[in-house]
Enzyme design. Structure first.
Site, mmCIF file in Angstrom:
data_model
loop_
_atom_site.group_PDB
_atom_site.id
_atom_site.type_symbol
_atom_site.label_atom_id
_atom_site.label_comp_id
_atom_site.label_asym_id
_atom_site.label_seq_id
_atom_site.Cartn_x
_atom_site.Cartn_y
_atom_site.Cartn_z
ATOM 1 N N MET A 81 0.823 -1.215 0.000
ATOM 2 C CA MET A 81 0.000 0.000 0.000
ATOM 3 C C MET A 81 0.859 1.269 0.000
ATOM 4 S SD MET A 81 -2.840 -1.176 2.831
ATOM 5 C CE MET A 81 -3.962 0.187 2.570
ATOM 6 N N HIS A 82 0.217 2.373 -0.283
ATOM 7 C CA HIS A 82 0.714 3.747 -0.043
ATOM 8 C C HIS A 82 1.856 4.242 -0.924
ATOM 9 C CE1 HIS A 82 -1.489 2.993 3.681
ATOM 10 N NE2 HIS A 82 -0.573 2.171 4.114
ATOM 11 N N ASP A 239 -2.760 -4.733 -0.401
ATOM 12 C CA ASP A 239 -2.361 -6.090 0.035
ATOM 13 C C ASP A 239 -3.092 -6.523 1.299
ATOM 14 O OD1 ASP A 239 -0.893 -4.449 1.753
ATOM 15 O OD2 ASP A 239 1.034 -5.390 1.325
#
Ligand SMILES: Nc1ncnc2c1ncn2[C@@H]1O[C@H](COP(=O)(O)OP(=O)(O)O)[C@@H](O)[C@H]1O
Ligand SMILES: O=C(CO)[C@@H](O)[C@H](O)COP(=O)(O)O
Length: 498
Positions: A81-82, A239
């Protein structure tokens, strides 16, 4: 035989699984890629490495399984992520991706808090943390304005890979939730947040559901991957959202623990109007109109892999951990805190660093390895406690991620969490969740929950051992004291981190 493929763009590697209509993982393959740390606290990857290794991983998956490409009906993604990927109007990547575990953005986080005040929690439902995407965009705005001015869109890791495989651009809600630019409850980009930082809303990609069809494979990609250009590609998810799907966290009362590079404790949440006030992350699920609360240990599996690479480089994980059960709970008085890259839950602190407390001349490599595993698990217990305190009952936890490969660690989770731990046939939760999104997208099932009944295969349950649980309960109190007692020391040591 018909199949779907799930692809997880992890931090250490891309993992692909080929799953049959009966939910059996018939083949899996993993390809690793490097992580770059150009400055202390920075963490970057080359998006091209993800795309290149994903295509290589698909080719090897098809070669190893000898499956007929015509039988592969769809594929989908899970992704770390991110991570910020900036692309220009031609889709060219403008700088290396800045990852979730990069902590250079403390100042930008303070700026976000100052500018938005309570609106941040009202709209984005999460506090400003260094790992999230908006602080990274603001860092580029401040330090590399010429790069941001060329940017047409920002993407997250799996969205970039999907774009390279299909040519189509977009982002799903579960991943968009980790950017701090999404109005989480209303599932729209927040113009209020974007405008507050002079960011055009056009920088944000089109939003889609995780199971939405986003295109088919580009002919040249299909050829390189050993698949057909007609293979349908579904959006995929974060995820942790995919891990939740792959672990069957699809209803109230369900909780999972993932030990990958990071560590995560996640519980399903059906209410969109709760506000955990930043104590936990609150994100959109990959299941439509569902959510989850989550606590994150920044360096979970990473602490163990750092330990192995530093002190036992030649050993495999299995070799390093062989005989670890003979070391008593508490590792002979050795206690580890896994703050080697800072921490998130419950201490949102980019400056804290790890410790080994209580070193003794009798300690061996095995004591150290066990104390690393215990410290990671204590950190995850802190997230379990916050979720329990919010009113959720946690008596059973499904374990996924690389950490679920070790039986002693699974028993340790049972003892430290005081809950039954369910091990699944495959520890590849996120890739399995992505495969389930493809199976649901292909209309093999009427819902993800129906798919879970077929695809999710529990293998073994680990129950808490009352004596061990008692020992760990005492040690947990000492573990919790270490943060406060080492905070000031670490702040003073920060000047020497070069
Ligand atoms: N055999 C093993 N026993 C225990 N832990 C393992 C084993 N293999 C890998 N791990 C742990 O799992 C982590 C990798 O997990 P994984 O889910 O593949 O991560 P990611 O998705 O972040 O790439 C490693 O950092 C390591 O700590
Ligand atoms: O930052 C987070 C969640 O907020 C991490 O969980 C990343 O999503 C990376 O996950 P792994 O590579 O450890 O699976």
């Amino acid at each position: 035989m018909k199949y779907v493929i799930g692809i997880d763009i992890g931090t250490s590697a891309v993992k692909s699984v080929l799953v049959s209509a009966e939910g059996k993982v018939v083949c899996e393959h993993s390809e690793s890629y490097p992580l770059h740390r150009p400055e202390p606290g920075w963490s970057e990857q080359n998006p091209e490495d993800w795309a290149d290794r994903t295509i290589a991983s698909l080719r090897r998956l098809m070669e190893k399984s000898e499956a007929d490409p015509a039988d592969v009906e769809g594929l989908s993604f899970s992704g770390q992520m991110h991570g910020l990927v900036l692309v220009d109007s031609k889709g060219k990547v403008l700088r290396p991706a800045i990852l979730w575990n990069d902590t250079r953005t403390t100042q930008q986080c303070r700026k976000i808090e100052k500018t938005l005040g309570s609106k941040l929690l009202d709209i984005a439902r999460n506090r400003a943390l260094e790992g999230f995407t908006l602080p990274k965009i603001l860092w580029v705005q401040e330090h590399e304005p010429e790069i941001l001015s060329q940017a047409d869109l920002f993407l997250l890791p799996k969205d970039y890979v999907r774009y390279r495989l299909t040519g189509s651009l977009g982002m799903d809600y579960s991943d968009a939730a980790g950017t701090l630019l999404l109005d989480v409850a209303n599932k729209v980009w927040s113009s209020e947040i974007a405008e507050a930082f002079d960011l055009p809303l056009s920088l944000c990609p089109q939003l889609v559901e995780s199971s939405e069809l986003t295109g088919t494979l580009l002919p040249e990609v299909a050829e390189a991957a050993g698949l057909l250009p007609s293979t349908r590609v579904f959006a995929g998810g974060a995820d942790n959202a995919c891990g939740a799907i792959g672990a069957g966290i699809l209803g109230e009362g369900k909780t999972m623990c993932s030990i990958g590079t990071s560590g995560v404790v996640l519980s399903y949440e059906s209410r969109k109007d709760i506000n955990p006030q930043g104590k936990m992350h609150f994100f959109n699920h990959g299941e439509e109109n569902a959510f989850y609360v989550m606590g994150v240990t920044l360096a979970a599996g990473h602490s163990l892999s750092w330990f192995k690479d530093t002190f036992a480089k030649e050993a495999s994980f299995d070799h390093l951990l062989e005989g670890i059960e003979a070391v008593p709970a508490g590792s002979g008085g050795l206690l580890f805190t896994p703050y080697i890259s800072g921490e998130r839950t419950p201490h949102a602190d980019a400056d804290i660093r790890g410790s080994f407390i209580g070193m003794d001349s009798g300690h061996t490599l095995k004591h150290f390895a066990r104390s690393v595993m215990e410290g990671i698990t204590f950190s995850l217990r802190e997230s379990i406690d916050i979720i329990r305190q919010s009113g959720k009952d946690i008596t059973e936890v499904t374990a996924i991620g690389g950490g679920a490969l070790n039986e002693v660690w699974l028993q340790m989770q049972a003892d430290i969490f005081n809950a039954n731990i369910i091990k699944l046939e495959s520890e590849q939760g996120p890739a399995m969740g992505a495969a389930m999104l493809a199976a649901y997208g292909c209309e093999w099932f009427s819902s993800l929950a129906e798919c879970a009944k077929v695809f999710i295969r529990p293998a073994k349950t680990y129950s808490p051992d009352p004596e061990q649980a008692e020992v760990y309960s005492g040690l947990f109190g000492i573990y919790q004291d270490v943060y406060g007692q080492t905070k000031d020391l670490n702040e003073r040591l920060a000047a020497y981190r070069k």
